[in-house]
Write an enzyme that holds these catalytic residues in place. Structure first.
Site, PDB file in Angstrom:
ATOM      1  N   LYS A  83       0.805  -1.045   0.138  1.00  0.00           N
ATOM      2  CA  LYS A  83      -0.106  -0.007  -0.046  1.00  0.00           C
ATOM      3  C   LYS A  83       0.845   1.191  -0.095  1.00  0.00           C
ATOM      4  CE  LYS A  83      -4.061   1.003   2.829  1.00  0.00           C
ATOM      5  NZ  LYS A  83      -4.778   1.267   3.988  1.00  0.00           N
TER       6      LYS A  83
HETATM    7  C1  E4P Z   1      -8.007   2.351   3.979  1.00  0.00           C
HETATM    8  O1  E4P Z   1      -7.225   1.159   3.808  1.00  0.00           O
HETATM    9  C2  E4P Z   1      -7.627   2.806   5.441  1.00  0.00           C
HETATM   10  O2  E4P Z   1      -6.878   1.908   6.358  1.00  0.00           O
HETATM   11  C3  E4P Z   1      -8.804   3.101   5.953  1.00  0.00           C
HETATM   12  O3  E4P Z   1      -9.926   2.976   5.541  1.00  0.00           O
HETATM   13  C4  E4P Z   1      -8.885   4.787   6.676  1.00  0.00           C
HETATM   14  O4  E4P Z   1     -10.088   5.099   7.395  1.00  0.00           O
HETATM   15  P1  E4P Z   1     -10.048   6.113   8.387  1.00  0.00           P
HETATM   16  O5  E4P Z   1     -10.734   7.265   7.585  1.00  0.00           O
HETATM   17  O6  E4P Z   1     -11.411   5.699   9.115  1.00  0.00           O
HETATM   18  O7  E4P Z   1      -8.807   6.241   9.053  1.00  0.00           O
END
Ligand code: E4P
Length: 215
Positions: A83
């Site tokens: 990622k």
């Molecule tokens: C996506 O891969 C992220 O880990 C995640 O969905 C971020 O979400 P948040 O805005 O609740 O931190």
């Protein structure tokens, strides 16, 4: 629609995996920090539990560093994907990594332009952040629908992960938009199972059954 869980907590992953509905896992540095664990150790543990992609976020800043770190992390387990946050260096890294067969999830996507560029570079996934867009007074789900449309127009194989999900309604909106994947926090997955009319119906059937058994 594929369902991923958005967590680095092993107990939560094991429980949702036991439901038979889990297709993959996303983690991020904040989720890993909450667990107080080493990222490489934890993503290996997750990849050994779940039969599907596990996104491991890497923190290098330049493309050559990203590429070197991604190769190391991807080698930990065949289920592990990389990622990377949307930026120019990530685009350069995605081009190289995708040619090597290393799948990259380009994260922190807040516009369809960013998603288009990531797809063109060869991203396996893009992650638009629905909840964080809602937080600033826009409709995050509109971005998911736009990206789906653009990818369909040009036949991109890149899959769209609706991320930053804050409610069961977000999951439904993503499914209605034809989104490929939603990555969902544990508490939202639990809420998706529940309905007060279901609980009421179960209680009534149980009471009626017990009455009929006694008669
Ligand atoms: C996506 O891969 C992220 O880990 C995640 O969905 C971020 O979400 P948040 O805005 O609740 O931190």
């Amino acid at each position: 629609m594929k369902i991923f869980i958005d967590t680095a907590n092993l107990d939560m992953i094991r429980e949702i995996n036991s439901w038979g509905i889990l297709d993959g896992v996303t983690t991020n540095p904040s989720l890993i920090a909450k667990e107080g664990v080493d990222v490489r150790t934890r993503v290996k543990e997750i990849a050994e539990i779940v039969d599907g992609p596990v996104s491991a976020e890497i923190m290098s800043v330049t493309a050559p560093e990203m590429i070197a770190e991604a190769r190391e992390v991807a080698a930990i387990h065949p289920n592990i994907n990389i990622k990377l946050p949307m930026c120019v260096e990530t685009l350069k890294a995605v081009k190289v990594l995708s040619a090597e067969g290393i799948k990259v999830n380009v994260t922190l996507i807040f516009s369809a332009h960013q998603a288009l560029l990531a797809a063109k570079a060869g991203a396996a996934y893009v992650s638009p952040f629905v909840g964080r867009l809602d937080d600033i007074g826009t409709y995050g789900i509109d971005l998911v629908a736009q990206i789906m449309q653009v990818f369909q127009n040009y036949g991109f194989a890149t899959e769209v992960i609706a991320a930053s999900i804050r409610s069961p309604a977000h999951v439904l909106d993503a499914a209605l938009a034809g989104c490929d994947i939603a990555t969902i926090p544990y508490d939202i997955l639990k809420k998706m199972v529940q309905h007060p009319k279901t609980d009421e119906g179960i209680a009534k059937f149980k009471a009626d059954y017990e009455k009929s058994v006694k008669n």
